[in-house]
Design a protein around this motif. Sequence first.
Motif, PDB file in Angstrom:
ATOM      1  N   GLU A   1     -12.091  12.291 -16.171  1.00  0.00           N
ATOM      2  CA  GLU A   1     -11.194  12.880 -15.179  1.00  0.00           C
ATOM      3  C   GLU A   1     -11.971  13.495 -14.021  1.00  0.00           C
TER       4      GLU A   1
ATOM      5  N   GLU B   1      -3.725  -4.435  -5.294  1.00  0.00           N
ATOM      6  CA  GLU B   1      -4.270  -3.080  -5.405  1.00  0.00           C
ATOM      7  C   GLU B   1      -3.712  -2.126  -4.351  1.00  0.00           C
TER       8      GLU B   1
ATOM      9  N   LEU C   1      -0.588  -0.759  -5.726  1.00  0.00           N
ATOM     10  CA  LEU C   1      -0.915   0.158  -6.810  1.00  0.00           C
ATOM     11  C   LEU C   1      -1.394   1.503  -6.265  1.00  0.00           C
ATOM     12  N   ILE C   2      -2.235   1.462  -5.260  1.00  0.00           N
ATOM     13  CA  ILE C   2      -2.728   2.705  -4.651  1.00  0.00           C
ATOM     14  C   ILE C   2      -1.573   3.462  -4.004  1.00  0.00           C
TER      15      ILE C   2
ATOM     16  N   GLU D   1       1.544   3.453  -4.883  1.00  0.00           N
ATOM     17  CA  GLU D   1       2.317   4.062  -5.966  1.00  0.00           C
ATOM     18  C   GLU D   1       1.621   5.307  -6.504  1.00  0.00           C
ATOM     19  N   MET D   2       0.314   5.225  -6.683  1.00  0.00           N
ATOM     20  CA  MET D   2      -0.426   6.376  -7.206  1.00  0.00           C
ATOM     21  C   MET D   2      -0.395   7.537  -6.228  1.00  0.00           C
ATOM     22  N   LEU D   3      -0.588   7.268  -4.956  1.00  0.00           N
ATOM     23  CA  LEU D   3      -0.569   8.340  -3.963  1.00  0.00           C
ATOM     24  C   LEU D   3       0.823   8.943  -3.830  1.00  0.00           C
TER      25      LEU D   3
ATOM     26  N   LYS E   1       2.878   9.375  -6.202  1.00  0.00           N
ATOM     27  CA  LYS E   1       3.007  10.324  -7.314  1.00  0.00           C
ATOM     28  C   LYS E   1       2.342  11.651  -7.007  1.00  0.00           C
ATOM     29  N   LEU E   2       1.311  11.610  -6.192  1.00  0.00           N
ATOM     30  CA  LEU E   2       0.601  12.823  -5.816  1.00  0.00           C
ATOM     31  C   LEU E   2       1.233  13.494  -4.598  1.00  0.00           C
TER      32      LEU E   2
END
Length: 153
Positions: A13, A136, A139-140, A142-144, A146-147
């Motif tokens: 992490e 990708e 995917l990035i 989607e991840m951002l 979430k943040l």
Amino acid sequence: MTLQRDEGLTTEELTVWRMLQRAQVHITRHLETELLVAHCLPLASYDVLTQLSEAPGRRLRMNDLAGRVLLSRSGLTRLIDRLQRDGLVGREACASDARGLFAVLTDRGAARLAEATPTYLRGIRSEFLDRLGSGEISLIREMLAKLAITDAP
């Protein structure tokens, strides 16, 4: 004692967090260098010009602009002072608020932005997009999301 034990982070992490920081700094430094070399335009100035160009009437209240470019009010004021001296941005009083000011993109600022944008976009392509495989980017995103890092739709 190690940081990961003290704060409950695993080695993986902590490594991912540091990689994210380094990637952001690397890309930002590259963009800054390219804009300075080719256009004598710091990245923060480019960002201000971009935000103004995308705003209705090419103008934003100073407080709104500060939030969009992630600068303090005083930091933005100093930057706007420099951009105004260079004729890239003007200031206008706010009719509904005597204390309020708008930053306004000038024609000269729009032209400077238009000159610098291909350099900026090439930097994003070479330092970020070209390094990723198909799928990708989504995917990035989607991840951002979430943040809650992006305001993009």
